[in-house]
Design a protein around this motif. Structure first.
Motif, short mmCIF file in Angstrom:
data_model
loop_
_atom_site.label_atom_id
_atom_site.label_comp_id
_atom_site.label_asym_id
_atom_site.label_seq_id
_atom_site.Cartn_x
_atom_site.Cartn_y
_atom_site.Cartn_z
N ASP A 193 0.81 -1.23 0.00
CA ASP A 193 0.00 0.00 0.00
C ASP A 193 0.84 1.27 0.00
O ASP A 193 0.30 2.37 -0.11
N LYS A 194 2.15 1.14 0.08
CA LYS A 194 3.06 2.29 -0.04
C LYS A 194 3.55 2.45 -1.48
O LYS A 194 4.35 3.35 -1.77
N GLY A 195 3.13 1.55 -2.37
CA GLY A 195 3.54 1.64 -3.76
C GLY A 195 4.90 1.05 -4.05
O GLY A 195 5.55 1.41 -5.04
N VAL A 196 5.35 0.15 -3.20
CA VAL A 196 6.65 -0.49 -3.38
C VAL A 196 6.43 -1.94 -3.82
O VAL A 196 5.62 -2.65 -3.22
N MET A 197 7.15 -2.36 -4.86
CA MET A 197 7.04 -3.73 -5.32
C MET A 197 7.72 -4.64 -4.30
O MET A 197 8.91 -4.51 -4.04
N VAL A 198 6.95 -5.57 -3.73
CA VAL A 198 7.49 -6.46 -2.69
C VAL A 198 7.81 -7.84 -3.24
O VAL A 198 8.52 -8.62 -2.59
N ASP A 199 7.30 -8.16 -4.42
CA ASP A 199 7.60 -9.45 -5.03
C ASP A 199 7.22 -9.39 -6.50
O ASP A 199 6.52 -8.47 -6.94
N SER A 200 7.71 -10.37 -7.26
CA SER A 200 7.41 -10.41 -8.69
C SER A 200 7.55 -11.84 -9.19
O SER A 200 8.14 -12.69 -8.52
N LEU A 201 7.01 -12.07 -10.36
CA LEU A 201 7.14 -13.36 -11.03
C LEU A 201 7.45 -13.09 -12.49
O LEU A 201 6.63 -12.51 -13.20
#
Length: 194
Positions: free
Chosen positions: A169-177
């Motif tokens: 909710d802060k607009g930071v990418m925390v994970d990806s695939l």
């Protein structure tokens, strides 16, 4: 010729408000205030907040037309703050949070890329979401999942692949695939059988 993923331009009467999102207590309405001029243009729209209990409507924002066309918008790892009055699209709206009211607003201004914005309504703040293929939904933990396309890095393989991004909710990418390995593996398997 239709390019990937974006829906065609539609013309809606400027006096019509359509519901684009709702909860038990509110509706988000979309009103076209200046229709698209041709197939290369997009409409300007106003988003309204309607209180279901008393019927009161409050203007949230009005989109603006872009003065450019782009071909590829790269993805990224952080939401980018933008002026509240510079949102380009509002074809689809998702309610992310009710208190405070936070929306994900998106659409396709260039016949190729889905533009997504994170809108905090009470503070009148907006962020561009660096994902070029749209919002996919939320997780049980409240994270937002967006999709992007990327081009395959191997020059012998033409095409694109999917890259999923999970933002807090802060607009930071925390994970990806990153699914490029699936395309590369399939190509290598095909090459080895020939």
């Amino acid at each position: 010729m239709t390019l990937s993923g974006c829906t065609g331009r539609t013309s809606v009467s400027p006096v019509t408000k359509e519901r684009v999102a709702s909860s038990d207590s509110i509706e988000i309405l979309r009103e076209v205030v200046d229709s698209a001029k041709d197939e290369f243009d997009i409409a300007e729209v106003v988003l309204w907040l309607k209180n279901k209990n008393n019927g009161a409507e409050t203007k949230i924002l009005r989109t603006v037309r872009p003065d450019w066309h782009c071909w590829y918008m790269p993805d990224g790892t952080d939401f980018y703050p933008v002026p509240f009055d510079s949102v380009l699209v509002a074809s689809r709206v998702y309610i992310h949070n009710l208190d405070p009211l936070q929306l994900i607003v998106e659409g396709c201004p260039d016949s190729r890329n889905e533009f997504s914005y994170f809108i905090d309504v009470p503070s009148r703040k907006a962020w561009y979401v660096p994902a070029n293929s749209g919002f996919m939904g939320g997780t049980e933990d409240g994270y937002m999942v967006f999709r992007s396309y990327r081009y395959v890095s191997d020059p012998d393989i033409a095409g694109r692949y999917t890259f999923l991004q999970v933002f807090n909710d802060k607009g930071v990418m925390v994970d990806s695939l990153d699914l490029e390995h699936v395309i590369l593996s399939a190509y290598q398997d095909e090459e080895s059988t020939h």
